[in-house]
Motif scaffolding. Sequence first.
Motif, mmCIF file in Angstrom:
data_model
loop_
_atom_site.group_PDB
_atom_site.id
_atom_site.type_symbol
_atom_site.label_atom_id
_atom_site.label_comp_id
_atom_site.label_asym_id
_atom_site.label_seq_id
_atom_site.Cartn_x
_atom_site.Cartn_y
_atom_site.Cartn_z
ATOM 1 N N ASN A 198 0.203 -1.050 -0.109
ATOM 2 C CA ASN A 198 -0.008 -0.168 -0.137
ATOM 3 C C ASN A 198 0.831 1.887 0.002
ATOM 4 O O ASN A 198 0.802 2.536 -0.774
ATOM 5 C CB ASN A 198 -1.255 0.143 1.256
ATOM 6 C CG ASN A 198 -2.381 -1.149 1.150
ATOM 7 O OD1 ASN A 198 -2.156 -1.238 -0.240
ATOM 8 N ND2 ASN A 198 -2.524 -1.005 1.910
ATOM 9 N N VAL A 258 -7.487 2.939 -0.217
ATOM 10 C CA VAL A 258 -6.291 1.982 0.399
ATOM 11 C C VAL A 258 -6.871 2.012 1.225
ATOM 12 O O VAL A 258 -7.282 1.534 2.772
ATOM 13 C CB VAL A 258 -4.753 2.272 1.016
ATOM 14 C CG1 VAL A 258 -3.989 2.359 1.735
ATOM 15 C CG2 VAL A 258 -4.477 2.714 -0.717
ATOM 16 N N SER A 308 -8.852 -1.154 3.432
ATOM 17 C CA SER A 308 -8.204 -1.996 4.287
ATOM 18 C C SER A 308 -8.913 -1.942 5.785
ATOM 19 O O SER A 308 -9.109 -3.017 6.261
ATOM 20 C CB SER A 308 -6.591 -1.771 4.469
ATOM 21 O OG SER A 308 -7.054 -0.204 4.936
#
Length: 224
Positions: free
Chosen positions: A182, A205, A209
């Motif tokens: 990432n 991201v 996540s």
Amino acid sequence: MAPRASLPETLAARMVEAMRAGELAPGERIIEASLAARFGVSRGPLREALKALEGEGLVERRPGRSPRVAQVSPEQAAQMVVMRATLEGMAARLLAARATPTQLKELEAQHARILTAAKAGRVAEWRDADWHFHELVCRASGNEFLLRAWLSMSHLVRLFLHRHPAFEGGAFEAAGEGVLLNHDHLLAALRAGDPDRAEAEFRRVILDSGFRRLGLTPPAGIPA
């Protein structure tokens, strides 16, 4: 030179570390006399520290009851993921438009620290280093109000991340590699100097996540 922290500020920081270490567990009743004896202070500055932590959402207090360490529900955590994605996306946009070589080098150095800690299996260290990477982005955005908003929920987010089962586990292959991949994408977006790309990448991201580890789906209307 930075101003020296007051005693209540120092006590508040020590209590935050105790919470993150599990020494003060979510929902645990806070006994002022015991805590004052533990830290070797009077109850006056301790109460000031507790009031400050209450303002940050880390301590909960109900009328007629002792204060307790805050508990964060998955629903509240999901709301914080959305807010964090929004704030960091904007921070990345602002930084991409004005990033200096020095700022980029600082972020790259922090990325290297994460890599070193993750490969060595030092889970708490690389998670803290990862969080500091994102804080650096917010600080480098040049927007003090954005930074204040991000910092206001940072301790609460980190406490949840450290205590939630979905964020535990020490295997570098299982967690560290994902973080590092990432960061490769995030750094590339900032180096490109493209505000649209940087904002979209940070937002993607964090949302991906965060909601994946919570086992939830992002709410409708949230851009990917």
